[in-house]
Design an enzyme around this catalytic site. Structure first.
Site, PDB file in Angstrom:
ATOM      1  N   SER A 175      -8.627  -1.189  -7.959  1.00  0.00           N
ATOM      2  CA  SER A 175      -9.432  -2.324  -7.739  1.00  0.00           C
ATOM      3  C   SER A 175     -10.926  -2.079  -7.524  1.00  0.00           C
ATOM      4  O   SER A 175     -11.769  -2.692  -8.299  1.00  0.00           O
ATOM      5  CB  SER A 175      -8.888  -2.945  -6.647  1.00  0.00           C
ATOM      6  OG  SER A 175      -7.611  -3.223  -6.723  1.00  0.00           O
ATOM      7  N   ASP A 214      -7.565  -7.256  -4.281  1.00  0.00           N
ATOM      8  CA  ASP A 214      -8.394  -6.535  -3.525  1.00  0.00           C
ATOM      9  C   ASP A 214      -9.721  -6.422  -4.321  1.00  0.00           C
ATOM     10  O   ASP A 214     -10.842  -5.985  -3.717  1.00  0.00           O
ATOM     11  CB  ASP A 214      -8.076  -5.055  -3.270  1.00  0.00           C
ATOM     12  CG  ASP A 214      -7.001  -4.889  -2.354  1.00  0.00           C
ATOM     13  OD1 ASP A 214      -6.614  -5.984  -1.707  1.00  0.00           O
ATOM     14  OD2 ASP A 214      -6.255  -3.770  -2.591  1.00  0.00           O
ATOM     15  N   GLY A 224      -3.242   3.451  -1.359  1.00  0.00           N
ATOM     16  CA  GLY A 224      -3.382   2.517  -0.138  1.00  0.00           C
ATOM     17  C   GLY A 224      -4.926   2.311  -0.099  1.00  0.00           C
ATOM     18  O   GLY A 224      -5.128   1.511   0.995  1.00  0.00           O
ATOM     19  N   MET A 225      -5.828   2.625  -0.938  1.00  0.00           N
ATOM     20  CA  MET A 225      -7.237   2.710  -0.479  1.00  0.00           C
ATOM     21  C   MET A 225      -7.699   1.545  -1.831  1.00  0.00           C
ATOM     22  O   MET A 225      -9.085   1.614  -1.960  1.00  0.00           O
ATOM     23  CB  MET A 225      -8.164   3.936  -0.481  1.00  0.00           C
ATOM     24  CG  MET A 225      -7.703   4.416   0.885  1.00  0.00           C
ATOM     25  SD  MET A 225      -8.645   5.866   0.947  1.00  0.00           S
ATOM     26  CE  MET A 225     -10.268   5.067   1.552  1.00  0.00           C
ATOM     27  N   ALA A 226      -7.137   1.114  -2.542  1.00  0.00           N
ATOM     28  CA  ALA A 226      -7.410   0.197  -3.848  1.00  0.00           C
ATOM     29  C   ALA A 226      -8.378   0.936  -4.693  1.00  0.00           C
ATOM     30  O   ALA A 226      -9.357   0.121  -5.190  1.00  0.00           O
ATOM     31  CB  ALA A 226      -8.052  -1.011  -3.035  1.00  0.00           C
ATOM     32  N   GLY A 227      -7.995   2.141  -4.925  1.00  0.00           N
ATOM     33  CA  GLY A 227      -9.195   2.783  -6.015  1.00  0.00           C
ATOM     34  C   GLY A 227      -9.190   2.080  -7.191  1.00  0.00           C
ATOM     35  O   GLY A 227     -10.257   2.053  -7.945  1.00  0.00           O
ATOM     36  N   LYS A 244     -11.470   0.944   0.300  1.00  0.00           N
ATOM     37  CA  LYS A 244     -11.233   0.309   1.422  1.00  0.00           C
ATOM     38  C   LYS A 244     -10.053   0.849   2.518  1.00  0.00           C
ATOM     39  O   LYS A 244      -9.177   1.478   1.956  1.00  0.00           O
ATOM     40  CB  LYS A 244     -10.694  -1.223   1.357  1.00  0.00           C
ATOM     41  CG  LYS A 244      -9.692  -1.780   0.353  1.00  0.00           C
ATOM     42  CD  LYS A 244      -8.360  -1.578   1.300  1.00  0.00           C
ATOM     43  CE  LYS A 244      -6.944  -1.775   0.213  1.00  0.00           C
ATOM     44  NZ  LYS A 244      -5.990  -1.356   0.695  1.00  0.00           N
TER      45      LYS A 244
END
Ligand code: ATP
Length: 317
Positions: free
Chosen positions: A122, A155, A117-120, A27
């Site tokens: 999650s 997230d 910061g891309m919620a990998g 995201k």
């Protein structure tokens, strides 16, 4: 909760698969407005999530009893495969909640940057919940999986549903947002991660230094209207991230990178979440390619990817 009974997947004609493969997106936050820190230590947020076409793949294979995990791909470096891995925790949580004896062998092909910061992490948890629910033939729907997922990370619920959504609370209280059209993004990724707790701690420190207490965040209305209208220029002008000052303070080169992308013709750009990935919006596919080439030639990012959004959340493939 337990195995699906009368209305089980098996009863509906689904055979138990030996393996299930799920594709799950990363995201970006098109708006991230940060309010005061609550008693639980978490900040109150108003955020617009967009799921983008940078995917991890989670394969869940039936195993006798244990949960095991293998991380693969260039982006998997440095992530452990033990119980600290969010995917392993997701499988473990699902097993406990549904009283499952079976095990699972998880294989994660990672393309989403770690601590980027891309919620990998999650995303892998979301993918694992969806994959294991199918593998173990549970009756859980996406809403139930999202509720479990929220226990693992704020997230996770969004990465189950995907698309474009407003997130309130810690980001886990979701409302789908009207978003017309497809947006072309150029992601500039760093070879170093930024720790989310460190970025929030720096946010608090900077606020204290300025003698400022953050107010409860407003809704990012102008951005929401621009998304509803499907107007990329307007969207580009209303991208906002309150975590940029602390991220710049921890990683000053991010400010330079944003300047380069804007001068190279991006409609807008911002640090994604707690960084250090920077997302630049382009007006169409060709402009995205040109922007990516320009960023590559200037050598300002470790890796550049062109993606589109919004895309669906965790999907069995
Ligand atoms: P967020 O924006 O949700 O705070 P992020 O994108 O910045 O997260 P992640 O890639 O989710 O960061 O990783 C955060 C931390 O979680 C990493 O330091 C990593 O060690 C740990 N982690 C646990 N499981 C995973 C996983 N499956 N993939 C990536 N990181 C994981």
């Amino acid at each position: 909760m337990g195995y699906a009974d009368d209305m089980s997947l098996a009863a509906q004609g689904w055979d138990q698969p030996d393996a299930v493969r799920v594709r799950v997106p990363g995201k970006i936050n098109l708006a991230l407005l940060v309010g005061p820190r609550g008693d639980d230590g978490y900040h109150e947020l108003a955020t617009i999530f967009q799921a983008v076409s940078l995917f991890d793949e989670v394969t869940a294979t039936l195993a006798p009893a244990d949960i095991t995990c293998t991380m693969r791909g260039a982006m998997a470096t440095g992530v452990g495969a033990g119980i600290d891995n969010l995917a392993v925790r997701a499988a473990d949580l699902l097993r406990q909640e549904y009283d499952i004896d079976a095990g699972v062998e998880l294989t994660i092909d990672k393309s989403i940057p770690v601590a980027g910061g891309m919620a990998g992490g999650s995303a892998d948890a979301a993918g694992t919940l969806v994959a294991c629910a199918r593998l173990w033939q549970l009756s859980a729907d996406d809403a139930e999986l999202a509720e479990l997922g929220a226990r693992l990370g704020a997230d996770v619920p969004f990465l189950i549903s995907g698309g474009c959504a407003l997130g309130l609370g810690r980001g886990q209280r979701l409302t789908p947002t009207l978003s017309r059209g497809s947006y072309h993004w150029v992601l500039a990724m760093s070879d170093h991660g930024l720790s989310t707790p460190e970025v929030y701690a720096r946010f608090d420190h900077l606020a204290a230094q300025a003698g400022r207490t953050p107010a409860s965040p407003d809704l990012p209305r102008e951005l929401m209207m621009a998304l509803a209208a499907g107007n990329p220029r307007e969207v580009g002008q209303h991208l906002v991230n309150d975590l940029e000052p602390p991220a710049f303070s921890l990683a000053p080169s991010l400010r330079t990178l944003l300047g380069v992308g804007r001068r190279a013709g991006a409609l807008g750009g911002l640090v994604s979440g707690s960084g250090p990935t920077v997302a630049f919006l382009a007006c169409d596919e060709d402009s995205a390619t040109n922007l990516a080439l320009e960023l590559s030639s200037q050598g300002v990012a470790h890796q550049i990817r062109i993606v589109t959004g919004p895309v669906p959340g965790a999907t069995v493939i």
